[in-house]
Design an enzyme around this catalytic site. Sequence first.
Site, PDB file in Angstrom:
ATOM      1  N   GLY A 271     134.798  81.426  37.628  1.00  0.00           N
ATOM      2  CA  GLY A 271     135.386  80.130  37.937  1.00  0.00           C
ATOM      3  C   GLY A 271     136.434  80.244  39.038  1.00  0.00           C
ATOM      4  O   GLY A 271     136.427  79.487  40.002  1.00  0.00           O
ATOM      5  N   GLU A 308     144.956  79.720  36.800  1.00  0.00           N
ATOM      6  CA  GLU A 308     145.139  80.827  37.756  1.00  0.00           C
ATOM      7  C   GLU A 308     146.600  80.924  38.179  1.00  0.00           C
ATOM      8  O   GLU A 308     147.139  82.018  38.325  1.00  0.00           O
ATOM      9  CB  GLU A 308     144.224  80.666  38.962  1.00  0.00           C
ATOM     10  CG  GLU A 308     142.732  80.544  38.630  1.00  0.00           C
ATOM     11  CD  GLU A 308     142.192  81.608  37.688  1.00  0.00           C
ATOM     12  OE1 GLU A 308     142.775  82.710  37.601  1.00  0.00           O
ATOM     13  OE2 GLU A 308     141.176  81.331  37.008  1.00  0.00           O
ATOM     14  N   GLU A 330     144.233  86.842  29.280  1.00  0.00           N
ATOM     15  CA  GLU A 330     143.330  85.684  29.296  1.00  0.00           C
ATOM     16  C   GLU A 330     143.571  84.731  28.121  1.00  0.00           C
ATOM     17  O   GLU A 330     143.657  83.529  28.308  1.00  0.00           O
ATOM     18  CB  GLU A 330     141.869  86.139  29.360  1.00  0.00           C
ATOM     19  CG  GLU A 330     141.500  86.868  30.663  1.00  0.00           C
ATOM     20  CD  GLU A 330     141.748  86.048  31.936  1.00  0.00           C
ATOM     21  OE1 GLU A 330     141.983  84.827  31.830  1.00  0.00           O
ATOM     22  OE2 GLU A 330     141.725  86.636  33.028  1.00  0.00           O
TER      23      GLU A 330
END
Length: 885
Positions: A271, A308, A330
């Site tokens: 992504g 991000e 994550e």
Amino acid sequence: MNNRSDTSSTLVRLDEYRAPAWRVSQVELTFDLGIDTTEVTSRLHLQRDPAQDAPLRLDGEGLELLSISLDGQALDERAWRYVDNVLEVDDARDGSVLETRVCLRPAANTALEGLYLSGPRERGFLLTQCEAEGFRHITFFPDRPDVLASYKVTLCADRDRFPVLLAGGNPDGHGELEGGRHWARFVDPHPKPSYLFALVAGRLQKIERDYVTSSGRAVKLVIWAEPDAIGQCGYAMDALERSMRWDEDTYGREYDLDVFHVVATHDFNMGAMENKGLNIFNAKYLLADPDSSTDDEYRAVEAVVAHEYFHNWSGNRVTCRDWFQLSLKEGLTVFREQQFSADMNSSALKRIEDVALLRRAQFPEDAGPLAHPVRPAQYSEINNFYTATVYEKGSELVRMVAGRLGREGFRRGMDRYFARNDGRAATLEDFLGALGDANGIDLMPYLAWYAQAGTPRLSARGHYDAAHRTYTLTLSQHTPPTPHQSHKQPLPIPVKLGLFDRAGGMLPLHLTADSAETSGATERVVVLDRAEQVFVFQQVNDAPVPSLLRGFSAPVILECTYEPADLALLLRHDPDGFNRWEAGQQLAARAYDNLREGDGTGALDAWCEALEALFNDSAMDEALLADLLTPPGEIELAERERQVDPSHVHALRQQLQEQLALRIGQQALQRRYEALVSHTSVQLDARSQARRRLKRRVLELLARIDPWTAHAQATLQYDNAPSMTDRLAALSVLVRGNASQAHAALAHFRERYADNPLAMDKWFSVQTQLPGELVIERVHALEGDAAFTLKNPNRVNSLFGAWARNNPDGFHRTDGSGYQLLAERLTQLDALNPQIAARMATAFNGWQRLEPSRRALARTAIESVAAHVGLSRNLNEIVQSMLHG
Ligand code: BES
Ligand code: ZN
């Protein structure tokens, strides 16, 4: 190609972790960039661990070594060897500088890992992708996240072909070179692991914004895209600014460089990627405009930009010691993004979306041959472990801990975590340790959640004692075995609960063990940390309706003997939107059981009746209503079956919706649809989005009972749609209904969006939703379309991914033709892009629970992939696990 399974099929194990024998304090890289060949000169300043006595060994994959020298001396061929992707160098000392020069071939790199070309060679641009182990495809390096170095990067290239040169860090000069060439240098003052390295070079355009952090640091925000897409970057810029402000306000975390670059590419395996100071995005998570993006896509752009950006602290400033700790960055960052999105939008809708994703993607993973703990114990190919378990379940674990500490306690803990680990490569123990220490609480029991695979089953039994006015709740837990982990231990399960009276009011809670202060609240958390535990509530005047696991307080499957009427009461009265939805989902699942078993219609009636009332309640939030009107998906419903017949599941779910539509009534649906159409706008505010969402849902329900009218309306909606949300919704109704009007609409869409790759992806994926018996033929036809290519991950996902994952009835054909087609494409894809092939192969997950005849056909197809010679380590690991657990 590198990475083939015959070259290395060894397992990496968590319990074999050793600190690096050699570290690198500083890296100097010089790139001589070209599309066909690029030369990379690297100077590594080496540090030896005095406690270890190992030769210098550096990772390097597929590198063409041009020269090598140590401390200024060219090395004799006998002083080094490059075997099995490792460069071993003799006689290196602490403080040595190793210089290597290698040649790369970016245009030939179809795996999209390391340095590669995005787009056609005439006008495409060069970029890198290093996580997890891509840096070793660029130069020789100890390519592991616990080696942190500072980077000085010089890029040299032809000025006309590569006018823009970018790397992570702060700009540190640029200038002209002979022969129409130029250079630019970047210095990153923050030591980082190699997986966060990035560069970009090509003809890109930018939009810029000046940002000032709360402490007064000026930051230049720059978003880069190819010329035809630069007009679609404004929304991402706004989202970036909101993310930065939110992280300052919520966690006190500021950005730490002078510039923050973001780049969009259409050729990306994932992504997006959080490279330090130079985030790189799959275009589908960065570009947005009303004409080609849906509301869901706008929200996804906001979420991914935030995710991000948040990594700058949770991932970059504090990174992972090894890839087993992946969820440290994550899971935590997904959680932070979920909090952010909840604050920016509706928190109930966000929670609904995330729990639905967990159930659709993570629960089946945890229940099948690929099940693994959030912190796996071993892997063959790390890229296969960027999973829903590491991400989504990982986030749920952070949520449980955050819930335990409360808002302020969690902030205190996070401050401690960042303070202790800034500039370090940390572990999950470091995380739980810091959070616990800052609050005087031992959180280590939660480590068991990270080590144990499988979804716990939580059972609840309630007993009301009228004579003593007590309500006794017995909670117990059990986790079924998973591959390689047959014995499971009890986990700490926080159960947030409330009790409702029969009128739908919440009762004050008086738990036997309570102190005076905690007594009387209407909602509280009890923690089940044994196999079974009993909780007794006092002063309960009437048999209550329990509401358990409120907010989905733990990632478990609740096995509860709620009466349908109890669920209907919660669905109608729970003040919390998420809990309401959850009660509706449970009730719908029971209604599905009614249809399947033909054992009465108690749940079905209760579900339809409650939703009819909510549908006609003008105070009802329209977006929530749209979600309430959506039963659990086919994948989730299939989890309830012993032996799955996907066509049967599909048919039953259709019946469920038909029953609901009939109950609400054709006329009521019709009136509602028309009212919603009259409010059409392209605005992105919550109200407008909610209306579009409900409008789609109402049209879909209408299509179940009156397809002829619904298709006429969908055609009108398609023709007049002011936004992609309305256009695609209409197109989807036409395609799924196999309407005669679908053909013209699809042809129109094809023509209108021929030059817009992201819209074309939607054109491919919507057609994979044709009814089951028709879709394979269409998939074949679409493969032959001039716009189809196996080389572009988005395109592959929009055709094969959307078909195999989102149309179970169309994938699981009884003759096995779906399995065969996917198997053939997997091996072709593997030769081009192993990461994408491996991810696509997980579409076979759950095959062991299919009914016998499909199961046999699926096995044959998976075995045919496994028998293929020269499979990548990526795909090989997935098919082997798939077959042998
Ligand atoms: N670090 C990952 C991207 C990544 C994953 C790169 C695996 C290489 C290998 C990034 O932060 C990430 O998690 N991206 C997600 C999107 C996110 C919003 C969940 C992705 O790419 O799917
Ligand atoms: Zn991430």
